[in-house]
Motif scaffolding. Structure first.
Motif, PDB file in Angstrom:
ATOM      1  N   LYS A 145      -2.445  -7.449  13.485  1.00 53.39           N
ATOM      2  CA  LYS A 145      -3.683  -8.088  12.977  1.00 53.39           C
ATOM      3  C   LYS A 145      -4.189  -8.986  13.735  1.00 53.39           C
ATOM      4  N   MET A 146      -3.504 -10.002  14.179  1.00 50.14           N
ATOM      5  CA  MET A 146      -3.664 -10.863  15.069  1.00 50.14           C
ATOM      6  C   MET A 146      -4.356 -10.284  16.568  1.00 50.14           C
ATOM      7  N   TYR A 147      -3.502  -9.210  16.949  1.00 47.61           N
ATOM      8  CA  TYR A 147      -3.994  -8.627  18.031  1.00 47.61           C
ATOM      9  C   TYR A 147      -5.347  -8.170  17.963  1.00 47.61           C
ATOM     10  N   PHE A 148      -5.590  -7.337  17.042  1.00 45.29           N
ATOM     11  CA  PHE A 148      -7.060  -7.030  16.761  1.00 45.29           C
ATOM     12  C   PHE A 148      -7.876  -8.087  16.429  1.00 45.29           C
ATOM     13  N   ALA A 149      -7.507  -9.057  15.782  1.00 44.96           N
ATOM     14  CA  ALA A 149      -8.325 -10.397  15.538  1.00 44.96           C
ATOM     15  C   ALA A 149      -9.089 -10.787  16.829  1.00 44.96           C
ATOM     16  N   ALA A 150      -8.105 -10.978  17.936  1.00 41.95           N
ATOM     17  CA  ALA A 150      -8.520 -11.361  19.183  1.00 41.95           C
ATOM     18  C   ALA A 150      -9.619 -10.328  19.727  1.00 41.95           C
ATOM     19  N   LEU A 151      -9.642  -9.189  19.285  1.00 42.99           N
ATOM     20  CA  LEU A 151     -10.489  -8.085  19.666  1.00 42.99           C
ATOM     21  C   LEU A 151     -11.801  -7.908  19.175  1.00 42.99           C
ATOM     22  N   GLY A 152     -11.758  -8.644  18.036  1.00 40.34           N
ATOM     23  CA  GLY A 152     -12.885  -8.608  17.104  1.00 40.34           C
ATOM     24  C   GLY A 152     -12.864  -7.317  16.152  1.00 40.34           C
ATOM     25  N   ARG A 153     -11.494  -6.691  16.090  1.00 36.45           N
ATOM     26  CA  ARG A 153     -11.471  -5.671  15.136  1.00 36.45           C
ATOM     27  C   ARG A 153     -10.583  -5.680  14.050  1.00 36.45           C
ATOM     28  N   ALA A 154     -10.085  -6.858  13.743  1.00 37.90           N
ATOM     29  CA  ALA A 154      -9.156  -7.166  12.455  1.00 37.90           C
ATOM     30  C   ALA A 154      -9.731  -6.380  11.342  1.00 37.90           C
ATOM     31  N   GLN A 155     -10.870  -6.571  11.027  1.00 31.81           N
ATOM     32  CA  GLN A 155     -11.502  -6.105   9.938  1.00 31.81           C
ATOM     33  C   GLN A 155     -11.446  -4.249   9.655  1.00 31.81           C
ATOM     34  N   ASP A 156     -11.171  -3.805  10.995  1.00 33.01           N
ATOM     35  CA  ASP A 156     -10.998  -2.334  10.791  1.00 33.01           C
ATOM     36  C   ASP A 156      -9.401  -1.789  10.585  1.00 33.01           C
ATOM     37  N   VAL A 157      -8.437  -2.879  10.303  1.00 32.69           N
ATOM     38  CA  VAL A 157      -7.298  -2.443  10.201  1.00 32.69           C
ATOM     39  C   VAL A 157      -7.264  -2.056   8.463  1.00 32.69           C
ATOM     40  N   ARG A 158      -6.785  -0.891   8.306  1.00 33.02           N
ATOM     41  CA  ARG A 158      -6.789  -0.628   7.051  1.00 33.02           C
ATOM     42  C   ARG A 158      -5.302  -0.582   6.446  1.00 33.02           C
ATOM     43  N   GLU A 159      -5.091  -1.253   5.233  1.00 37.94           N
ATOM     44  CA  GLU A 159      -3.787  -1.201   4.443  1.00 37.94           C
ATOM     45  C   GLU A 159      -3.954  -0.451   3.299  1.00 37.94           C
ATOM     46  N   PHE A 160      -2.821   0.237   2.804  1.00 31.30           N
ATOM     47  CA  PHE A 160      -2.834   1.127   1.888  1.00 31.30           C
ATOM     48  C   PHE A 160      -1.790   0.639   0.733  1.00 31.30           C
ATOM     49  N   ALA A 161      -1.871   1.023  -0.563  1.00 32.49           N
ATOM     50  CA  ALA A 161      -0.863   0.819  -1.552  1.00 32.49           C
ATOM     51  C   ALA A 161       0.163   1.666  -1.709  1.00 32.49           C
ATOM     52  N   VAL A 162      -0.214   2.934  -0.950  1.00 30.19           N
ATOM     53  CA  VAL A 162       0.899   3.889  -0.846  1.00 30.19           C
ATOM     54  C   VAL A 162       1.541   3.943   0.757  1.00 30.19           C
ATOM     55  N   SER A 163       2.606   4.594   0.597  1.00 27.24           N
ATOM     56  CA  SER A 163       3.078   4.576   1.938  1.00 27.24           C
ATOM     57  C   SER A 163       2.472   5.719   3.007  1.00 27.24           C
ATOM     58  N   SER A 164       2.353   5.234   4.248  1.00 26.93           N
ATOM     59  CA  SER A 164       1.642   6.024   5.433  1.00 26.93           C
ATOM     60  C   SER A 164       2.614   6.503   6.401  1.00 26.93           C
ATOM     61  N   ALA A 165       4.039   6.452   6.200  1.00 25.88           N
ATOM     62  CA  ALA A 165       5.162   6.327   7.096  1.00 25.88           C
ATOM     63  C   ALA A 165       5.303   7.624   7.701  1.00 25.88           C
ATOM     64  N   THR A 166       4.721   8.809   7.152  1.00 31.45           N
ATOM     65  CA  THR A 166       5.026   9.712   8.048  1.00 31.45           C
ATOM     66  C   THR A 166       3.430  10.576   8.332  1.00 31.45           C
ATOM     67  N   VAL A 167       3.504  11.554   9.100  1.00 30.41           N
ATOM     68  CA  VAL A 167       2.302  12.043   9.281  1.00 30.41           C
ATOM     69  C   VAL A 167       1.421  12.670   8.032  1.00 30.41           C
ATOM     70  N   ASP A 168       2.186  13.450   7.112  1.00 34.18           N
ATOM     71  CA  ASP A 168       1.815  13.821   5.950  1.00 34.18           C
ATOM     72  C   ASP A 168       1.189  12.774   5.213  1.00 34.18           C
ATOM     73  N   LEU A 169       2.053  11.663   4.882  1.00 34.10           N
ATOM     74  CA  LEU A 169       1.674  10.726   3.939  1.00 34.10           C
ATOM     75  C   LEU A 169       0.322   9.744   4.563  1.00 34.10           C
ATOM     76  N   ALA A 170       0.416   9.625   5.956  1.00 35.51           N
ATOM     77  CA  ALA A 170      -0.876   8.934   6.351  1.00 35.51           C
ATOM     78  C   ALA A 170      -1.973   9.737   6.116  1.00 35.51           C
ATOM     79  N   ALA A 171      -1.978  11.077   6.447  1.00 35.21           N
ATOM     80  CA  ALA A 171      -2.998  12.054   6.121  1.00 35.21           C
ATOM     81  C   ALA A 171      -3.531  11.909   4.813  1.00 35.21           C
ATOM     82  N   GLN A 172      -2.434  12.057   3.952  1.00 37.13           N
ATOM     83  CA  GLN A 172      -3.119  11.774   2.340  1.00 37.13           C
ATOM     84  C   GLN A 172      -3.632  10.466   2.120  1.00 37.13           C
TER      85      GLN A 172
END
Length: 163
Positions: A7-34
């Motif tokens: 998030k700090m890395y993207f803040a320096a690029l002006g993109r921190a607001q674009d980082v999405r956080e989820f209440a569910v796991s996105s640890a696998t391809v299928d979970l992230a897609a869901q």
């Protein structure tokens, strides 16, 4: 810690607001897609391999439906593809398995993007945790990942393989 670093890395690029956080796991391809309500192929998974030439690692970011082709990998990188253990992943990238991403990695980590991603207008790589992602087009992904090159080391994503 890893999510905060990204998030700090993207803040320096002006993109921190674009980082999405989820209440569910996105640890696998299928979970992230869901979590993102997108097709699994659009998840940009980051695969971690040993780099015997310098003791660091090689990250290959590929489409969610792609699989590493051992022969292509060996021809391109000059070494047999050997995935890192979870402990090695955390030690070499600073990210835990499930949140490994191509951003804010230590010096010496080599990041390459597989051409399997190029068929999409945007893709979703993780952002350092097992419940985060960011939507990027391929040019942005290349730039923000500080990728070395586009590679062709995957299989099973082309239409002739997806019957």
């Amino acid at each position: 810690m890893s999510l905060e670093t990204v998030k700090m890395y993207f803040a320096a690029l002006g993109r921190a607001q674009d980082v999405r956080e989820f209440a569910v796991s996105s640890a696998t391809v299928d979970l992230a897609a869901q979590a993102l309500n997108v097709e699994p192929a659009r998840i940009a998974k980051t695969l971690s391999f040993q780099n015997n030439t310098d003791g660091n690692c090689i990250l290959v970011v590929a489409a969610g439906d792609a699989k590493v082709d051992n022969g292509k990998f060996k021809r391109h990188f000059g070494l047999k593809p050997k995935m890192l253990t979870p402990d090695e992943v955390a030690q070499l990238t600073g990210h835990a398995v499930g949140g490994v991403c191509p951003f804010a990695n230590p010096a010496g980590v080599k990041t390459c993007l597989d051409i399997s991603l190029k068929r999409f207008a945007t893709v979703f790589p993780a952002c350092g945790s097992s419940s985060s992602a960011i939507e990027l087009n391929c040019d942005e992904l290349y730039r923000y990942a500080q990728a070395l090159e586009w590679v062709d080391v995957c299989k099973s994503w082309q239409p002739e393989y997806n019957d």
